[in-house]
Scaffold this motif. Structure first.
Motif, PDB file in Angstrom:
ATOM      1  N   VAL A   1      62.202  56.249  76.105  1.00 39.04           N
ATOM      2  CA  VAL A   1      62.624  56.601  74.752  1.00 39.04           C
ATOM      3  C   VAL A   1      63.570  57.797  74.786  1.00 39.04           C
ATOM      4  O   VAL A   1      64.624  57.808  74.123  1.00 39.04           O
ATOM      5  CB  VAL A   1      61.400  56.892  73.861  1.00 39.04           C
ATOM      6  N   LEU A   2      63.211  58.816  75.566  1.00 42.43           N
ATOM      7  CA  LEU A   2      64.075  59.986  75.701  1.00 42.43           C
ATOM      8  C   LEU A   2      65.420  59.589  76.290  1.00 42.43           C
ATOM      9  O   LEU A   2      66.484  60.039  75.823  1.00 42.43           O
ATOM     10  CB  LEU A   2      63.390  61.029  76.589  1.00 42.43           C
ATOM     11  N   ALA A   3      65.389  58.748  77.309  1.00 40.14           N
ATOM     12  CA  ALA A   3      66.632  58.312  77.950  1.00 40.14           C
ATOM     13  C   ALA A   3      67.527  57.570  76.968  1.00 40.14           C
ATOM     14  O   ALA A   3      68.751  57.784  76.935  1.00 40.14           O
ATOM     15  CB  ALA A   3      66.305  57.423  79.152  1.00 40.14           C
ATOM     16  N   ALA A   4      66.938  56.695  76.169  1.00 39.09           N
ATOM     17  CA  ALA A   4      67.720  55.927  75.204  1.00 39.09           C
ATOM     18  C   ALA A   4      68.400  56.831  74.192  1.00 39.09           C
ATOM     19  O   ALA A   4      69.520  56.553  73.739  1.00 39.09           O
ATOM     20  CB  ALA A   4      66.825  54.914  74.490  1.00 39.09           C
ATOM     21  N   ASP A   5      67.755  57.929  73.834  1.00 43.37           N
ATOM     22  CA  ASP A   5      68.330  58.866  72.865  1.00 43.37           C
ATOM     23  C   ASP A   5      69.562  59.572  73.401  1.00 43.37           C
ATOM     24  O   ASP A   5      70.382  60.076  72.617  1.00 43.37           O
ATOM     25  CB  ASP A   5      67.288  59.911  72.461  1.00 43.37           C
ATOM     26  N   HIS A   6      69.693  59.654  74.740  1.00 43.05           N
ATOM     27  CA  HIS A   6      70.756  60.468  75.332  1.00 43.05           C
ATOM     28  C   HIS A   6      71.640  59.702  76.306  1.00 43.05           C
ATOM     29  O   HIS A   6      72.439  60.318  77.034  1.00 43.05           O
ATOM     30  CB  HIS A   6      70.142  61.685  76.029  1.00 43.05           C
ATOM     31  N   GLY A   7      71.505  58.397  76.339  1.00 47.25           N
ATOM     32  CA  GLY A   7      72.367  57.605  77.209  1.00 47.25           C
ATOM     33  C   GLY A   7      72.049  57.730  78.679  1.00 47.25           C
ATOM     34  O   GLY A   7      72.943  57.562  79.534  1.00 47.25           O
ATOM     35  N   ALA A   8      70.802  58.002  79.017  1.00 46.00           N
ATOM     36  CA  ALA A   8      70.376  58.075  80.418  1.00 46.00           C
ATOM     37  C   ALA A   8      69.826  56.726  80.863  1.00 46.00           C
ATOM     38  O   ALA A   8      69.572  55.832  80.048  1.00 46.00           O
ATOM     39  CB  ALA A   8      69.326  59.165  80.593  1.00 46.00           C
ATOM     40  N   ARG A   9      69.632  56.590  82.158  1.00 37.80           N
ATOM     41  CA  ARG A   9      69.065  55.373  82.729  1.00 37.80           C
ATOM     42  C   ARG A   9      67.718  55.688  83.356  1.00 37.80           C
ATOM     43  O   ARG A   9      67.518  56.777  83.917  1.00 37.80           O
ATOM     44  CB  ARG A   9      69.997  54.772  83.776  1.00 37.80           C
ATOM     45  N   VAL A  10      66.810  54.724  83.283  1.00 34.81           N
ATOM     46  CA  VAL A  10      65.476  54.901  83.862  1.00 34.81           C
ATOM     47  C   VAL A  10      65.150  53.699  84.746  1.00 34.81           C
ATOM     48  O   VAL A  10      65.356  52.547  84.347  1.00 34.81           O
ATOM     49  CB  VAL A  10      64.397  55.045  82.767  1.00 34.81           C
ATOM     50  N   ARG A  11      64.649  53.990  85.900  1.00 36.78           N
ATOM     51  CA  ARG A  11      64.121  52.969  86.806  1.00 36.78           C
ATOM     52  C   ARG A  11      62.676  53.324  87.102  1.00 36.78           C
ATOM     53  O   ARG A  11      62.354  54.483  87.365  1.00 36.78           O
ATOM     54  CB  ARG A  11      64.932  52.919  88.098  1.00 36.78           C
ATOM     55  N   VAL A  12      61.784  52.334  87.070  1.00 37.71           N
ATOM     56  CA  VAL A  12      60.362  52.573  87.295  1.00 37.71           C
ATOM     57  C   VAL A  12      59.881  51.680  88.437  1.00 37.71           C
ATOM     58  O   VAL A  12      60.074  50.459  88.390  1.00 37.71           O
ATOM     59  CB  VAL A  12      59.528  52.301  86.024  1.00 37.71           C
ATOM     60  N   VAL A  13      59.285  52.297  89.436  1.00 37.50           N
ATOM     61  CA  VAL A  13      58.698  51.568  90.568  1.00 37.50           C
ATOM     62  C   VAL A  13      57.191  51.542  90.344  1.00 37.50           C
ATOM     63  O   VAL A  13      56.554  52.596  90.234  1.00 37.50           O
ATOM     64  CB  VAL A  13      59.027  52.253  91.905  1.00 37.50           C
ATOM     65  N   VAL A  14      56.603  50.339  90.277  1.00 39.68           N
ATOM     66  CA  VAL A  14      55.221  50.185  89.824  1.00 39.68           C
ATOM     67  C   VAL A  14      54.353  49.556  90.912  1.00 39.68           C
ATOM     68  O   VAL A  14      54.778  48.633  91.620  1.00 39.68           O
ATOM     69  CB  VAL A  14      55.160  49.305  88.559  1.00 39.68           C
ATOM     70  N   GLY A  15      53.092  50.043  91.000  1.00 39.20           N
ATOM     71  CA  GLY A  15      52.066  49.395  91.810  1.00 39.20           C
ATOM     72  C   GLY A  15      52.471  49.209  93.258  1.00 39.20           C
ATOM     73  O   GLY A  15      52.923  50.151  93.927  1.00 39.20           O
ATOM     74  N   ASP A  16      52.338  47.974  93.756  1.00 38.83           N
ATOM     75  CA  ASP A  16      52.649  47.710  95.155  1.00 38.83           C
ATOM     76  C   ASP A  16      54.119  47.886  95.470  1.00 38.83           C
ATOM     77  O   ASP A  16      54.501  47.969  96.643  1.00 38.83           O
ATOM     78  CB  ASP A  16      52.207  46.293  95.524  1.00 38.83           C
TER      79      ASP A  16
END
Length: 463
Positions: A170-185
């Protein structure tokens, strides 16, 4: 909060700041009726004291506000709750920094965490923006502080690793940032084994993850922020007592802080390449939990013996720091609710700072002093590194002794950074145990204003 800072409105009641040291001379400038009214109401200009000066037509002509002689930045925060609802304007033009603080402390005095209240919160008086106030700084600082507080105050049932990732998105969307999430295995596949080992016990619904936000031009100087995101800390198999577990929803306070700092950086459009790394886990108890005596691999290739499962924060941070160091950022900052030892040394209101760069540490300390954001440098005393020696691995995650716990935790993290990168590690409380004006009990931002000031000093601002 910010809705309580407004443009000039007709009928705004004037607030007249009066210092105790200047009360006598100021009183002599007032009409006899005013002097008599002050004497009758025992107005002595004590800090936070207010006195309504009546108008002959029955309304308030002005309100006197007592201020301390030491320019307490939180002075106006202590006044807000004492005033009737209405709109107020400070008489005269305050110096710029005092104007900033009048607005910021007023806004923060109106903060309340009301997510679970069935009734709406109380209304507050409004303040006309003081002349000379830096509105962008006040606005961004207030928003960042509220974000930090809100995240920390949210119970772990509603803020697990997945929800922390969503808040980052949500924060990234407000400021034009990108997010990558590495999950679990995926953490194993991408070589974040220590993060996976700590968080795997929480099960499929609360899988561990690495949250990776990037913003800014790729060729700009690199600022990397790393925040501890333990969304709840039971202690693992080295289970905490119920008393020590009670506040462990705040164990993601480091993550909250780096998101708040990122907000300030992005909102100001500073000329840098920002990266935020948050290892997000729940330290739970299950058949999948790591055990005391286990030896864990790490992203850097160092092996770590688990001396205590309740020293999990440094285990997740070490993988994130190793990834951060890979890019050789111009400045690396990590923030974590890491040790009780830091609180024992400095109390709950001062952020413990460890730093491998004397000039950086001096800048942070100076900014903390100037912005009422206290930090205190503790030593990275290299001889204590021997306390982390392990017979079976490259190092242990704790020392066997009861002393220097904050220092040995910082020395553990230093193994994953390297000496060539300017690095500051903050061991913070992230919580107000009592309420003060503008700083209610609950989650709290620490060193945020100081760090933003240092970042601006080092990287500058866009023209």
């Amino acid at each position: 909060m910010l809705e309580h800072l407004v443009e000039w409105q007709a009928g705004a009641v004037t607030l007249v700041p009066v210092r105790k040291s200047g009360l006598d001379s100021w009183r002599q400038t007032q009409p006899e009726a005013g002097r008599a009214w002050m004497e009758a109401n025992n107005f002595t200009a004590e800090p936070g004291q207010v006195l309504v000066m009546p108008h002959p037509e029955g309304h308030a002509a002005a309100i006197l506000v007592g201020l301390s002689d030491d320019d307490d930045p939180w002075a106006f925060a202590g006044v807000v709750a004492k005033l009737p609802l209405g709109t107020y304007a400070i008489a005269g033009a305050l110096p710029p920094r005092q104007a900033d603080w009048a607005a910021l402390s007023w806004a923060l005095a109106t903060y309340a965490f009301g997510r679970y209240k069935s009734r709406g919160g109380r209304d507050w008086p409004k303040l006309v923006w003081p002349e000379h106030a830096d509105r962008d700084w006040v606005t961004n600082t207030a928003r960042a502080t509220a974000l930090v507080r809100d995240l920390i105050n949210t119970p772990a049932a509603d803020l697990g690793p997945a929800e922390l990732a969503t808040a980052t998105e949500v924060l990234a969307a407000d400021h034009g940032a990108r997010v990558r999430v590495v999950v679990g295995d995926g953490l194993i596949a991408e070589n974040y084994p220590a993060i996976h080992a700590v968080g795997r016990a929480a099960g499929a619904q609360r899988q561990p993850r690495l949250i990776d936000l990037t913003w800014g031009q790729e060729d700009a100087p690199k600022l990397t922020l790393v925040g501890k995101g333990v969304c709840f800390d039971s202690g693992g198999l080295d289970l905490k007592s119920s008393a020590n577990m009670k506040l462990m929803k705040k164990d993601m306070g480091g993550a909250a802080h780096v998101l708040g700092l990122a907000l300030m950086v992005m909102a100001a459009k500073l000329p840098l390449r920002l990266r935020v790394l948050i290892p997000a886990v729940e330290n739970a108890v299950s058949a999948e939990a790591m055990r005391p005596g286990d030896v864990l691999p790490t992203r850097k290739g160092l092996s770590v013996e688990v001396g205590n499962t309740d020293a999990e924060g440094r285990l997740i941070l070490c993988d994130a720091l190793a990834e951060a160091a890979r890019e050789n950022p111009a400045l690396l900052i990590d923030m974590a609710t890491l040790t009780g030892a830091a609180r024992t040394a400095l109390g709950t209101e001062i952020a413990a700072l460890f730093c491998n760069d004397d000039a950086l540490a001096a800048d942070i300390a100076q900014a903390g002093e100037a912005l009422a954001d206290p930090v205190w440098r503790l030593p990275l005393h290299r001889p204590y590194r021997r306390l982390l020696d392990s017979k079976v691995a490259d190092l242990n995650n704790i020392s066997d002794g009861p002393y220097a716990g904050a220092i040995t935790a910082a020395l553990f993290l230093a193994e994953f950074v390297g000496p060539a990168i300017p690095w500051a590690h903050f061991d913070i409380m992230a919580w107000n145990s009592t309420s003060r004006p503008g700083r209610p009990d609950g989650g709290e931002a620490m060193a945020l204003r100081a760090l933003y000031s240092v970042i601006v000093k080092r990287f500058g601002t866009n023209p």
